[in-house]
Design a protein around this motif. Structure first.
Motif, PDB file in Angstrom:
ATOM      1  N   UNK A   1      36.335  45.578 138.669  1.00 18.05           N
ATOM      2  CA  UNK A   1      37.324  44.542 138.912  1.00 18.05           C
ATOM      3  C   UNK A   1      37.113  43.349 137.977  1.00 18.05           C
ATOM      4  N   UNK A   2      35.847  43.032 137.688  1.00 17.44           N
ATOM      5  CA  UNK A   2      35.599  41.887 136.810  1.00 17.44           C
ATOM      6  C   UNK A   2      36.096  42.161 135.391  1.00 17.44           C
ATOM      7  N   UNK A   3      36.004  43.420 134.933  1.00 20.90           N
ATOM      8  CA  UNK A   3      36.519  43.749 133.601  1.00 20.90           C
ATOM      9  C   UNK A   3      38.032  43.587 133.548  1.00 20.90           C
ATOM     10  N   UNK A   4      38.702  43.928 134.631  1.00 13.69           N
ATOM     11  CA  UNK A   4      40.157  43.753 134.692  1.00 13.69           C
ATOM     12  C   UNK A   4      40.512  42.273 134.588  1.00 13.69           C
ATOM     13  N   UNK A   5      39.788  41.434 135.298  1.00 19.60           N
ATOM     14  CA  UNK A   5      40.057  39.998 135.247  1.00 19.60           C
ATOM     15  C   UNK A   5      39.757  39.434 133.859  1.00 19.60           C
ATOM     16  N   UNK A   6      38.723  39.936 133.206  1.00 17.64           N
ATOM     17  CA  UNK A   6      38.431  39.512 131.832  1.00 17.64           C
ATOM     18  C   UNK A   6      39.577  39.917 130.914  1.00 17.64           C
ATOM     19  N   UNK A   7      40.097  41.129 131.088  1.00 17.01           N
ATOM     20  CA  UNK A   7      41.222  41.588 130.266  1.00 17.01           C
ATOM     21  C   UNK A   7      42.442  40.696 130.477  1.00 17.01           C
ATOM     22  N   UNK A   8      42.740  40.364 131.716  1.00 19.99           N
ATOM     23  CA  UNK A   8      43.872  39.463 132.004  1.00 19.99           C
ATOM     24  C   UNK A   8      43.644  38.106 131.346  1.00 19.99           C
ATOM     25  N   UNK A   9      42.425  37.604 131.432  1.00 21.49           N
ATOM     26  CA  UNK A   9      42.098  36.329 130.799  1.00 21.49           C
ATOM     27  C   UNK A   9      42.291  36.364 129.292  1.00 21.49           C
TER      28      UNK A   9
END
Length: 61
Positions: A1-9
């Motif tokens: 999930x943290x990688x997804x949020x990094x991608x969105x960022x």
């Protein structure tokens, strides 16, 4: 999930940089996109999607 949020960022950072550095160019690009057919936009989206998946696949193995 943290990688997804990094991608969105990262997407937001890149989009924000484009809007901040060349708003006129983005407006012109949007005007051109309005005149394009749905099929052309769809093909461009599929190509961008495939390129993104390929990049992630190559980087992540």
């Amino acid at each position: 999930m943290s990688e997804f949020l990094v991608a969105i960022g990262l997407v937001l950072a890149i989009e924000g940089t484009l809007y901040a550095t060349m708003p006129g160019g983005l407006k012109a690009m949007m005007r051109q996109a309005i005149g394009m057919s749905d099929q052309a936009l769809r093909i461009g989206g599929v190509v961008a999607l495939a390129a993104g998946v390929l990049i992630v696949w190559l980087v992540r193995g």
